[in-house]
Design a protein around this motif. Structure first.
Motif, PDB file in Angstrom:
ATOM      1  N   GLN A 131     -25.686  22.004 -10.812  1.00 30.07           N
ATOM      2  CA  GLN A 131     -25.075  23.011 -11.747  1.00 30.07           C
ATOM      3  C   GLN A 131     -24.093  22.168 -12.633  1.00 30.07           C
ATOM      4  N   ARG A 132     -23.392  21.096 -12.038  1.00 25.08           N
ATOM      5  CA  ARG A 132     -22.084  20.331 -13.023  1.00 25.08           C
ATOM      6  C   ARG A 132     -23.012  19.568 -13.838  1.00 25.08           C
ATOM      7  N   LEU A 133     -24.243  18.765 -13.381  1.00 25.82           N
ATOM      8  CA  LEU A 133     -24.956  17.854 -14.054  1.00 25.82           C
ATOM      9  C   LEU A 133     -25.450  18.472 -15.188  1.00 25.82           C
ATOM     10  N   GLN A 134     -25.894  19.931 -15.019  1.00 17.66           N
ATOM     11  CA  GLN A 134     -26.647  20.714 -15.970  1.00 17.66           C
ATOM     12  C   GLN A 134     -25.599  20.835 -17.144  1.00 17.66           C
ATOM     13  N   LEU A 135     -24.455  21.332 -16.826  1.00 16.15           N
ATOM     14  CA  LEU A 135     -23.284  21.605 -17.838  1.00 16.15           C
ATOM     15  C   LEU A 135     -22.770  20.422 -18.537  1.00 16.15           C
ATOM     16  N   ILE A 136     -22.856  19.124 -17.977  1.00 15.37           N
ATOM     17  CA  ILE A 136     -22.432  17.807 -18.616  1.00 15.37           C
ATOM     18  C   ILE A 136     -23.460  17.681 -19.642  1.00 15.37           C
ATOM     19  N   GLU A 137     -24.784  17.703 -19.236  1.00 23.31           N
ATOM     20  CA  GLU A 137     -25.892  17.228 -20.022  1.00 23.31           C
ATOM     21  C   GLU A 137     -26.014  18.238 -21.087  1.00 23.31           C
ATOM     22  N   GLU A 138     -25.837  19.575 -21.038  1.00 23.10           N
ATOM     23  CA  GLU A 138     -25.612  20.507 -22.249  1.00 23.10           C
ATOM     24  C   GLU A 138     -24.551  20.107 -23.350  1.00 23.10           C
ATOM     25  N   ARG A 139     -23.564  19.450 -22.749  1.00 15.60           N
ATOM     26  CA  ARG A 139     -22.475  18.968 -23.726  1.00 15.60           C
ATOM     27  C   ARG A 139     -22.796  17.645 -24.209  1.00 15.60           C
ATOM     28  N   GLY A 140     -24.021  17.001 -23.818  1.00 11.03           N
ATOM     29  CA  GLY A 140     -24.444  15.550 -24.358  1.00 11.03           C
ATOM     30  C   GLY A 140     -23.375  14.637 -23.676  1.00 11.03           C
ATOM     31  N   GLU A 141     -22.881  14.882 -22.517  1.00 10.04           N
ATOM     32  CA  GLU A 141     -22.117  13.565 -21.994  1.00 10.04           C
ATOM     33  C   GLU A 141     -22.807  12.910 -20.746  1.00 10.04           C
ATOM     34  N   ASP A 142     -22.206  11.672 -20.362  1.00 14.51           N
ATOM     35  CA  ASP A 142     -22.917  10.830 -19.440  1.00 14.51           C
ATOM     36  C   ASP A 142     -22.819  11.628 -17.998  1.00 14.51           C
ATOM     37  N   GLY A 143     -24.110  11.656 -17.501  1.00 11.71           N
ATOM     38  CA  GLY A 143     -23.995  12.207 -16.171  1.00 11.71           C
ATOM     39  C   GLY A 143     -24.663  11.076 -15.300  1.00 11.71           C
ATOM     40  N   SER A 144     -24.494  10.099 -15.241  1.00  9.95           N
ATOM     41  CA  SER A 144     -24.917   9.018 -14.279  1.00  9.95           C
ATOM     42  C   SER A 144     -24.439   9.196 -12.811  1.00  9.95           C
ATOM     43  N   GLU A 145     -23.049   9.355 -13.098  1.00 14.09           N
ATOM     44  CA  GLU A 145     -22.263   9.371 -11.908  1.00 14.09           C
ATOM     45  C   GLU A 145     -22.844  10.451 -10.843  1.00 14.09           C
ATOM     46  N   LEU A 146     -22.966  11.604 -11.467  1.00 15.69           N
ATOM     47  CA  LEU A 146     -23.578  12.812 -10.786  1.00 15.69           C
ATOM     48  C   LEU A 146     -24.983  12.712 -10.394  1.00 15.69           C
ATOM     49  N   GLU A 147     -25.708  11.850 -11.084  1.00 18.42           N
ATOM     50  CA  GLU A 147     -26.987  11.704 -10.563  1.00 18.42           C
ATOM     51  C   GLU A 147     -27.010  10.985  -9.467  1.00 18.42           C
ATOM     52  N   GLU A 148     -26.210   9.959  -9.444  1.00 22.90           N
ATOM     53  CA  GLU A 148     -26.088   9.147  -8.207  1.00 22.90           C
ATOM     54  C   GLU A 148     -25.696   9.939  -6.799  1.00 22.90           C
ATOM     55  N   TYR A 153     -26.828  12.994  -2.058  1.00 22.71           N
ATOM     56  CA  TYR A 153     -26.922  14.243  -1.047  1.00 22.71           C
ATOM     57  C   TYR A 153     -28.366  14.760  -0.791  1.00 22.71           C
ATOM     58  N   GLU A 154     -29.397  14.174  -1.548  1.00 25.91           N
ATOM     59  CA  GLU A 154     -30.715  14.599  -1.290  1.00 25.91           C
ATOM     60  C   GLU A 154     -31.291  13.689   0.149  1.00 25.91           C
ATOM     61  N   MET A 155     -30.756  12.520   0.023  1.00 25.64           N
ATOM     62  CA  MET A 155     -31.010  11.585   1.144  1.00 25.64           C
ATOM     63  C   MET A 155     -30.391  12.272   2.142  1.00 25.64           C
ATOM     64  N   ALA A 156     -29.197  12.618   2.328  1.00 27.02           N
ATOM     65  CA  ALA A 156     -28.259  13.140   3.348  1.00 27.02           C
ATOM     66  C   ALA A 156     -29.121  14.521   3.805  1.00 27.02           C
ATOM     67  N   LEU A 157     -29.406  15.224   2.772  1.00 29.00           N
ATOM     68  CA  LEU A 157     -30.200  16.449   3.315  1.00 29.00           C
ATOM     69  C   LEU A 157     -31.463  16.332   3.831  1.00 29.00           C
ATOM     70  N   GLU A 158     -32.121  15.368   3.458  1.00 32.65           N
ATOM     71  CA  GLU A 158     -33.602  14.733   4.122  1.00 32.65           C
ATOM     72  C   GLU A 158     -33.260  14.398   5.537  1.00 32.65           C
ATOM     73  N   ASP A 159     -32.415  13.499   5.712  1.00 30.58           N
ATOM     74  CA  ASP A 159     -31.894  13.265   7.132  1.00 30.58           C
ATOM     75  C   ASP A 159     -31.459  14.392   7.978  1.00 30.58           C
ATOM     76  N   ALA A 160     -30.783  15.298   7.380  1.00 33.44           N
ATOM     77  CA  ALA A 160     -30.175  16.473   8.167  1.00 33.44           C
ATOM     78  C   ALA A 160     -31.403  17.488   8.508  1.00 33.44           C
ATOM     79  N   VAL A 161     -32.431  17.508   7.677  1.00 34.49           N
ATOM     80  CA  VAL A 161     -33.331  18.547   7.930  1.00 34.49           C
ATOM     81  C   VAL A 161     -34.278  17.748   9.276  1.00 34.49           C
ATOM     82  N   ILE A 162     -34.525  16.277   9.089  1.00 31.51           N
ATOM     83  CA  ILE A 162     -34.854  15.766  10.300  1.00 31.51           C
ATOM     84  C   ILE A 162     -34.328  15.885  11.521  1.00 31.51           C
TER      85      ILE A 162
END
Length: 373
Positions: A131-148, A153-162
């Protein structure tokens, strides 16, 4: 703390028994079984170990009674905040609590709940960051840190599901309570949970530690001035100066595992020990470390200050490493039988209680002096 593995299910007559639902059996041999940690309150000693054993002694370790425990998994660590209230942790993500001075224990959490909570935790974190990344992109700001962060978190979630699919396989290795309400448990693959209500609710905190590889977290302490330290696998060291709100990854002097960390008073030095007899001391709250000669190549799993200047470290192969100058120089002595020790505590009469393979080993003051000659 030494790492031991134990299956959730035991075989009995060809049937599987759930150790998280099977109460620990009372046994006259419990004090001779594998014990992994010991702690002391004003007048009592408490030890935990395999098969859900929790023992207590009110006479400086001369005799031991067995507590009523609702699980039979191996228990790895124990801590009390006062003479009545204590917690113990162990394999399969179990957290136990007592409010009657260790006579009986209740389960607060187990690995099934841990896995569910970790999955939900990373789902919530991921949703908030997206959600934060979407707001930042709408403002045209750099979201690379949030993308990382999203990728992490996606990797951690995948490990958690396993992990949830595999079941409650991850143990906790240590714990720290600084009040009747606030405490932490730490364990395998970077697990760290915090409670602020005495264990009624436990909250995953893994994202607060810079530990992307999920190294095991083995030991946690609070120093006299209130700072909290964690030591673990691959030499990871963390410090919090604000009761766990934030954690700083410290520069480590070693890439192997640390199993113990202690404060040496009155100077407030930090001492960490680990694999192959490694020991390091810091005199500036963990910013810099100096290697010590621990006079052994045995893995050192516990360290404690016994007197004004006396420091003892114990570990595998019956090793006792002793310093009488506040932890600057150590001598080493292998004890007969070469049984590995996991933890130690000073008695009120100047002796020492060691726990590990073969259970309880008691040294009175004279025996301790002889053992260290």
């Amino acid at each position: 703390m030494m790492l031991f593995s134990c299956s959730l299910f035991a075989e009995s007559g060809g049937q599987k028994i759930d150790r998280l639902s099977l109460p620990a059996m009372t046994s006259s041999l419990a004090k001779q079984s594998l014990l992994l940690d010991i702690t002391v309150t004003d007048n009592s000693f408490y030890a935990v170990g395999e098969r859900g054993h929790i023992l207590y002694s009110n006479d400086n370790g001369l005799s031991w009674q067995q507590s009523s425990v609702p699980v039979s998994v191996s228990l790895t660590a124990i801590d009390f905040v006062n003479s009545s209230n204590g917690w113990a942790v162990g394999h399969d993500g179990v957290i136990l609590n007592t409010r009657d001075a260790g006579r009986s224990w209740q389960k607060q959490l187990d690995g099934f709940q841990v896995n569910q909570m970790v999955v939900k935790h990373y789902q919530q974190l991921l949703g908030k960051v997206e959600q934060r990344l979407q707001l930042i992109e709408e403002r045209g700001e750099d979201g690379s840190e949030l993308e990382e962060r999203i990728e992490s978190y996606e990797m951690a979630l995948e490990d958690a599901v396993i992990a949830e699919e595999e079941g409650p396989t991850k143990p906790f290795f240590d714990l720290l309570f600084i009040s009747e309400q606030q405490g932490w448990v730490i364990g395998s693959y970077g697990l760290i949970f915090e409670t602020k209500d005495g264990g009624k609710h436990w909250i995953p905190q893994m994202e607060k530690l810079e530990n992307p590889d999920g190294f095991h977290l083995n030991a946690i302490i609070q120093t006299r001035q209130g700072d909290i330290y964690i030591a673990g696998e691959a030499g990871v060291l963390f410090r919090s100066t604000d009761n766990g709100d934030n954690w700083q990854l410290l520069d480590s002097p070693y890439e192997g595992s640390f199993y113990a960390i202690a404060e040496v008073l009155p100077e407030g030095k930090l001492l960490v020990t680990g694999l192959r007899g490694r020991g390091y001391v810091s005199e500036d709250q963990g910013d810099n470390w100096t290697e010590l000669d621990m006079a052994t190549r045995s893995t050192l799993t516990a360290v404690a200050q016994l007197g004004d200047r006396d420091v003892v470290a114990v570990g595998s192969s019956g090793n006792l490493s002793f310093s009488n100058d506040g932890g600057r120089q150590f001598s080493s002595k292998i004890q007969p039988g070469r049984r590995s020790y996991s933890a130690l505590a000073k008695t009120n009469t100047g002796g020492l209680i060691l726990v590990g393979q073969g259970g309880v080993s008691l040294f009175n003051n004279q025996q301790l002096q002889e053992a260290l000659k």
